[in-house]
Design a protein around this motif. Sequence first.
Motif, mmCIF file in Angstrom:
data_model
loop_
_atom_site.group_PDB
_atom_site.id
_atom_site.type_symbol
_atom_site.label_atom_id
_atom_site.label_comp_id
_atom_site.label_asym_id
_atom_site.label_seq_id
_atom_site.Cartn_x
_atom_site.Cartn_y
_atom_site.Cartn_z
ATOM 1 N N ALA A 112 -8.419 6.406 37.213
ATOM 2 C CA ALA A 112 -9.877 6.361 37.365
ATOM 3 C C ALA A 112 -10.270 5.383 38.464
ATOM 4 N N LEU A 113 -9.624 4.225 38.509
ATOM 5 C CA LEU A 113 -9.910 3.260 39.573
ATOM 6 C C LEU A 113 -9.498 3.800 40.934
ATOM 7 N N ALA A 114 -8.362 4.476 40.999
ATOM 8 C CA ALA A 114 -7.876 5.018 42.274
ATOM 9 C C ALA A 114 -8.822 6.072 42.829
ATOM 10 N N HIS A 115 -9.452 6.840 41.937
ATOM 11 C CA HIS A 115 -10.380 7.878 42.372
ATOM 12 C C HIS A 115 -11.824 7.402 42.413
ATOM 13 N N GLY A 116 -12.072 6.155 42.041
ATOM 14 C CA GLY A 116 -13.423 5.615 42.064
ATOM 15 C C GLY A 116 -14.317 6.182 40.978
ATOM 16 N N ASP A 117 -13.739 6.696 39.917
ATOM 17 C CA ASP A 117 -14.495 7.305 38.823
ATOM 18 C C ASP A 117 -14.844 6.236 37.789
ATOM 19 N N LEU A 118 -15.943 5.527 38.038
ATOM 20 C CA LEU A 118 -16.324 4.431 37.156
ATOM 21 C C LEU A 118 -16.852 4.919 35.814
ATOM 22 N N ALA A 119 -17.385 6.136 35.759
ATOM 23 C CA ALA A 119 -17.857 6.679 34.484
ATOM 24 C C ALA A 119 -16.670 6.903 33.540
ATOM 25 N N GLN A 120 -15.592 7.466 34.065
ATOM 26 C CA GLN A 120 -14.404 7.664 33.236
ATOM 27 C C GLN A 120 -13.804 6.317 32.833
ATOM 28 N N LEU A 121 -13.824 5.362 33.732
ATOM 29 C CA LEU A 121 -13.301 4.038 33.422
ATOM 30 C C LEU A 121 -14.112 3.383 32.311
ATOM 31 N N ALA A 122 -15.429 3.528 32.365
ATOM 32 C CA ALA A 122 -16.286 2.958 31.312
ATOM 33 C C ALA A 122 -16.021 3.639 29.976
ATOM 34 N N ALA A 123 -15.752 4.940 30.007
ATOM 35 C CA ALA A 123 -15.450 5.650 28.761
ATOM 36 C C ALA A 123 -14.090 5.216 28.198
ATOM 37 N N LEU A 124 -13.138 4.947 29.082
ATOM 38 C CA LEU A 124 -11.808 4.521 28.634
ATOM 39 C C LEU A 124 -11.808 3.094 28.103
ATOM 40 N N ASN A 125 -12.595 2.248 28.735
ATOM 41 C CA ASN A 125 -12.565 0.819 28.437
ATOM 42 C C ASN A 125 -13.929 0.352 27.960
ATOM 43 N N PRO A 126 -14.116 0.252 26.656
ATOM 44 C CA PRO A 126 -15.420 -0.203 26.154
ATOM 45 C C PRO A 126 -15.642 -1.702 26.324
ATOM 46 N N GLY A 127 -14.763 -2.381 27.035
ATOM 47 C CA GLY A 127 -14.996 -3.770 27.367
ATOM 48 C C GLY A 127 -14.053 -4.765 26.736
ATOM 49 N N PHE A 128 -12.983 -4.328 26.138
ATOM 50 C CA PHE A 128 -12.087 -5.284 25.488
ATOM 51 C C PHE A 128 -10.696 -5.340 26.118
ATOM 52 N N ARG A 129 -10.471 -4.620 27.187
ATOM 53 C CA ARG A 129 -9.164 -4.661 27.853
ATOM 54 C C ARG A 129 -9.334 -5.122 29.291
ATOM 55 N N PRO A 130 -8.460 -6.026 29.747
ATOM 56 C CA PRO A 130 -8.552 -6.488 31.132
ATOM 57 C C PRO A 130 -8.166 -5.376 32.103
ATOM 58 N N LEU A 131 -8.740 -5.429 33.281
ATOM 59 C CA LEU A 131 -8.522 -4.358 34.253
ATOM 60 C C LEU A 131 -7.695 -4.782 35.466
ATOM 61 N N LEU A 132 -7.180 -6.001 35.470
ATOM 62 C CA LEU A 132 -6.384 -6.426 36.625
ATOM 63 C C LEU A 132 -5.103 -5.611 36.751
ATOM 64 N N TYR A 133 -4.399 -5.414 35.642
ATOM 65 C CA TYR A 133 -3.158 -4.643 35.691
ATOM 66 C C TYR A 133 -3.418 -3.188 36.106
ATOM 67 N N PRO A 134 -4.405 -2.488 35.514
ATOM 68 C CA PRO A 134 -4.694 -1.138 36.018
ATOM 69 C C PRO A 134 -5.114 -1.130 37.493
ATOM 70 N N ALA A 135 -5.764 -2.195 37.943
ATOM 71 C CA ALA A 135 -6.140 -2.266 39.361
ATOM 72 C C ALA A 135 -4.903 -2.366 40.243
ATOM 73 N N LEU A 136 -3.891 -3.126 39.808
ATOM 74 C CA LEU A 136 -2.648 -3.213 40.574
ATOM 75 C C LEU A 136 -1.934 -1.861 40.606
ATOM 76 N N ILE A 137 -1.939 -1.166 39.470
ATOM 77 C CA ILE A 137 -1.338 0.170 39.431
ATOM 78 C C ILE A 137 -2.120 1.118 40.336
ATOM 79 N N ALA A 138 -3.447 0.988 40.333
ATOM 80 C CA ALA A 138 -4.290 1.863 41.154
ATOM 81 C C ALA A 138 -3.960 1.714 42.634
ATOM 82 N N VAL A 139 -3.633 0.506 43.063
ATOM 83 C CA VAL A 139 -3.257 0.298 44.466
ATOM 84 C C VAL A 139 -2.016 1.125 44.797
ATOM 85 N N VAL A 140 -1.051 1.125 43.896
ATOM 86 C CA VAL A 140 0.167 1.931 44.114
ATOM 87 C C VAL A 140 -0.189 3.411 44.130
ATOM 88 N N TYR A 141 -1.064 3.842 43.229
ATOM 89 C CA TYR A 141 -1.463 5.250 43.184
ATOM 90 C C TYR A 141 -2.196 5.657 44.460
#
Length: 158
Positions: free
Chosen positions: A37-66
């Motif tokens: 979702a981060l790699a494609h810039g789909d913030l709506a899907q990201l908000a649906a996946l993460n209701p606010g209790f999980r950090p996003l730094l690790y998915p952001a690092l993975i998104a860079v690889v994607y």
Amino acid sequence: MAIAAVVRLLAFAENAASPFLAVPVLDEIFYDEAARALAHGDLAQLAALNPGFRPLLYPALIAVVYVLGGGPAIVIALQHLLGAATAGLVAWCALLLFERPAAGFFAGLVYALAAPPIFFEGQLLIAATATFLATVWLALALRLAAAETFAWSGWIAL
């Protein structure tokens, strides 16, 4: 560190032949979907996946690889590289702490051959990255503690 790299290369080769590498489970699903979702810039899907209790730094690092064209296998290979670097940092920390080359060698060797880090480096989980970052912090703290002069700026930066 070379021993750690060889062991992790063998673990990655064995893991790459496994069908489980292509099938994320539990937390891996969240990290994979959030990274996509981060790699494609789909913030709506990201908000649906993460209701606010999980950090996003690790998915952001993975998104860079994607975004760069890699997939989960590339992320896992990079995590194994971080694991080999962590083994080197563990050796350096032991050397700084005990001031004996043998202590550094054996501490690095124990980490290089330990099964839990190798297992978690082979998963899309935050453990490998967190362990590397914590070891970097420890190495910097030990280096500052061993310095002949006290530097507030170094400790504040930590």
